[in-house]
Design a protein around this motif. Sequence first.
Motif, mmCIF file in Angstrom:
data_model
loop_
_atom_site.group_PDB
_atom_site.id
_atom_site.type_symbol
_atom_site.label_atom_id
_atom_site.label_comp_id
_atom_site.label_asym_id
_atom_site.label_seq_id
_atom_site.Cartn_x
_atom_site.Cartn_y
_atom_site.Cartn_z
ATOM 1 N N ALA A 247 0.844 -1.196 0.000
ATOM 2 C CA ALA A 247 0.000 0.000 0.000
ATOM 3 C C ALA A 247 0.880 1.247 0.000
ATOM 4 O O ALA A 247 0.660 2.185 -0.769
ATOM 5 N N LYS A 248 1.902 1.238 0.861
ATOM 6 C CA LYS A 248 2.795 2.405 0.925
ATOM 7 C C LYS A 248 3.487 2.617 -0.416
ATOM 8 O O LYS A 248 3.600 3.739 -0.903
ATOM 9 N N ASP A 249 3.956 1.524 -0.992
ATOM 10 C CA ASP A 249 4.658 1.645 -2.270
ATOM 11 C C ASP A 249 3.737 2.192 -3.359
ATOM 12 O O ASP A 249 4.136 3.020 -4.169
ATOM 13 N N ALA A 250 2.496 1.719 -3.371
ATOM 14 C CA ALA A 250 1.561 2.179 -4.409
ATOM 15 C C ALA A 250 1.302 3.676 -4.259
ATOM 16 O O ALA A 250 1.288 4.423 -5.247
ATOM 17 N N ILE A 251 1.131 4.105 -2.997
ATOM 18 C CA ILE A 251 0.860 5.530 -2.776
ATOM 19 C C ILE A 251 2.093 6.360 -3.138
ATOM 20 O O ILE A 251 1.995 7.438 -3.731
ATOM 21 N N THR A 252 3.272 5.831 -2.802
ATOM 22 C CA THR A 252 4.502 6.551 -3.151
ATOM 23 C C THR A 252 4.626 6.712 -4.663
ATOM 24 O O THR A 252 4.928 7.804 -5.165
ATOM 25 N N VAL A 253 4.387 5.617 -5.379
ATOM 26 C CA VAL A 253 4.533 5.684 -6.842
ATOM 27 C C VAL A 253 3.532 6.687 -7.423
ATOM 28 O O VAL A 253 3.896 7.586 -8.199
ATOM 29 N N ALA A 254 2.259 6.555 -7.018
ATOM 30 C CA ALA A 254 1.243 7.456 -7.575
ATOM 31 C C ALA A 254 1.523 8.899 -7.165
ATOM 32 O O ALA A 254 1.390 9.832 -7.972
ATOM 33 N N GLY A 255 1.930 9.086 -5.901
ATOM 34 C CA GLY A 255 2.182 10.437 -5.391
ATOM 35 C C GLY A 255 3.330 11.102 -6.144
ATOM 36 O O GLY A 255 3.212 12.237 -6.608
ATOM 37 N N LEU A 256 4.443 10.388 -6.279
ATOM 38 C CA LEU A 256 5.597 10.991 -6.941
ATOM 39 C C LEU A 256 5.307 11.236 -8.416
ATOM 40 O O LEU A 256 5.712 12.244 -8.990
ATOM 41 N N ASP A 257 4.572 10.317 -9.022
ATOM 42 C CA ASP A 257 4.252 10.485 -10.437
ATOM 43 C C ASP A 257 3.407 11.745 -10.652
ATOM 44 O O ASP A 257 3.657 12.533 -11.566
ATOM 45 N N THR A 258 2.408 11.920 -9.776
ATOM 46 C CA THR A 258 1.538 13.087 -9.915
ATOM 47 C C THR A 258 2.320 14.364 -9.623
ATOM 48 O O THR A 258 2.158 15.382 -10.300
ATOM 49 N N LEU A 259 3.198 14.274 -8.612
ATOM 50 C CA LEU A 259 4.015 15.430 -8.277
ATOM 51 C C LEU A 259 4.871 15.853 -9.482
ATOM 52 O O LEU A 259 4.937 17.038 -9.833
ATOM 53 N N VAL A 260 5.486 14.872 -10.131
ATOM 54 C CA VAL A 260 6.338 15.226 -11.282
ATOM 55 C C VAL A 260 5.493 15.827 -12.407
ATOM 56 O O VAL A 260 5.896 16.788 -13.064
ATOM 57 N N ALA A 261 4.297 15.291 -12.615
ATOM 58 C CA ALA A 261 3.436 15.838 -13.671
ATOM 59 C C ALA A 261 3.117 17.298 -13.374
ATOM 60 O O ALA A 261 3.263 18.180 -14.242
ATOM 61 N N ILE A 262 2.713 17.567 -12.133
ATOM 62 C CA ILE A 262 2.321 18.937 -11.794
ATOM 63 C C ILE A 262 3.542 19.859 -11.820
ATOM 64 O O ILE A 262 3.496 20.977 -12.353
ATOM 65 N N LEU A 263 4.668 19.363 -11.295
ATOM 66 C CA LEU A 263 5.881 20.189 -11.337
ATOM 67 C C LEU A 263 6.320 20.475 -12.780
ATOM 68 O O LEU A 263 6.880 21.521 -13.070
ATOM 69 N N SER A 264 6.043 19.525 -13.664
ATOM 70 C CA SER A 264 6.389 19.789 -15.063
ATOM 71 C C SER A 264 5.567 20.955 -15.589
ATOM 72 O O SER A 264 6.049 21.769 -16.380
ATOM 73 N N GLY A 265 4.321 21.008 -15.148
ATOM 74 C CA GLY A 265 3.478 22.149 -15.517
ATOM 75 C C GLY A 265 4.044 23.430 -14.925
ATOM 76 O O GLY A 265 4.106 24.471 -15.588
ATOM 77 N N VAL A 266 4.478 23.346 -13.658
ATOM 78 C CA VAL A 266 5.043 24.527 -12.992
ATOM 79 C C VAL A 266 6.327 24.970 -13.695
ATOM 80 O O VAL A 266 6.637 26.155 -13.798
ATOM 81 N N MET A 267 7.064 24.001 -14.215
ATOM 82 C CA MET A 267 8.314 24.334 -14.904
ATOM 83 C C MET A 267 8.032 25.007 -16.252
ATOM 84 O O MET A 267 8.730 25.922 -16.658
ATOM 85 N N ILE A 268 6.956 24.560 -16.914
ATOM 86 C CA ILE A 268 6.723 25.015 -18.287
ATOM 87 C C ILE A 268 5.856 26.282 -18.402
ATOM 88 O O ILE A 268 6.216 27.229 -19.093
#
Length: 448
Positions: A247-268
Amino acid sequence: MTKRGGFATRLGAIAAAVGSAVGLGNIWRFPYEAGMNGGGAFILVYIGCILVMGIPVILSEFIIGRSTHSNMKAALRRLSPGKKYYLFTYLCILGSFVVIGFYSVVCGWIIEYLYQAAIGQLSGHTPQEYNEMFSSLVANPWRCVGWTILFLILNFFVMSRGVEKGIERVARVMMPLLFVILAIFCINSLLMPGASKGLKFLFYPNFSALTMRGVLDAFGQAFLSLSIGISCLVTYSSYFKDDTSLAKDAITVAGLDTLVAILSGVMIFPAVFSFGVEPTAGPRLIFEVLPGIFQQMTGGYFWALLFFLLVFFASLTSTISLSEIPITFLIEERNLTRNRAINWAALVTFVLATLAALSFNVLDDIKLWGKNIFDMMDYAASNIFMLLGGLFTAVYVGWILDRKVVHNQLTNNGRLKARFVEPYLIFCLRYVAPVSIFFIFLYLTGII
Ligand code: PHE
């Protein structure tokens, strides 16, 4: 039977799974999808989708993979003996080839831009010239196919080093670097004069720009971005150790993935607004718009190099996870050695990727429903294969799989608590995921 490889460390396993999830989907596709579909409105739908479908389906794939420590076909045979559910594996393998087919073409473009940035050719042009630069790249069959094949050779070289020495090592080095580079870009972006406009565009939910099509895209985007629905995470989690918390691993993967997506928006987007360019540029956003912006920044040469290096890292850790799906299958189900399995997988991938690379030039008159081969593969991958696969996975774990297996995997045979996670998971898998995916199909087929 040959001894199975596996991830040596927990961190390595997480880095590999996050490496799979974080890819072109986050940096190239997410910002332009958000840009075209109402910014914050798209992000809200996207996050909802991650919560009710993404995390439950990731967890389901983890349960199937880790409980059996085998490839998808053997796993389904073992979990449901005498039943034909394992046939689903073929859909996954086909799906993985379709994804890597179009995906590696974009990776090829990335290498060309990385090269151009390195030799200093990515600066000193007018916006018009940047458009022409990209158009002339995609119109040139030799360059497109050449870079794509070069990328794939690199990809299969990493695969030939094995799970621990290839996949895990690459992910452990590239993922932290990726986060550092992304952080540098975001800080720089927030300091730009147009930052607030860009952030407003990204986060303000403009529901009038969000159509039903946009909602569908958010779902497809979530599935593509989380690498779910084609047994990629089944394959990776089959290499997980038995004492990690799924469960922790799944949340970590989804959380980091979403974070990178949003940060990519913030970067662009702040950069896009600061330099007064169109935020809705679509798939060409990072190739035509960003280089023009980099050259106006101090140290533009390094920014451009760093950016395409970032995208390159992200994409390589994703394609290696995609190619591991057929490779594990061929090794375990067809008794091939790892190297022979790699050769076969590489051959099929080369053919599909070449077709996709040629679909902008030599084969550009082959079109179905107005889409060329590349677009068809992109569309079929996320909106058909991964959605259908996600539906199967949800229904299988929610309704068919023995609940004891689910419970034991979530609690590591009673050692962890899953009082909230388990009912949440089952509810989402049984009702929410199937109903939403069903509506998406009604929409896709034009019924609603
Ligand atoms: N998740 C990857 C991305 O966002 C793509 C991918 C899909 C990787 C399916 C593996 C399996 O770019």
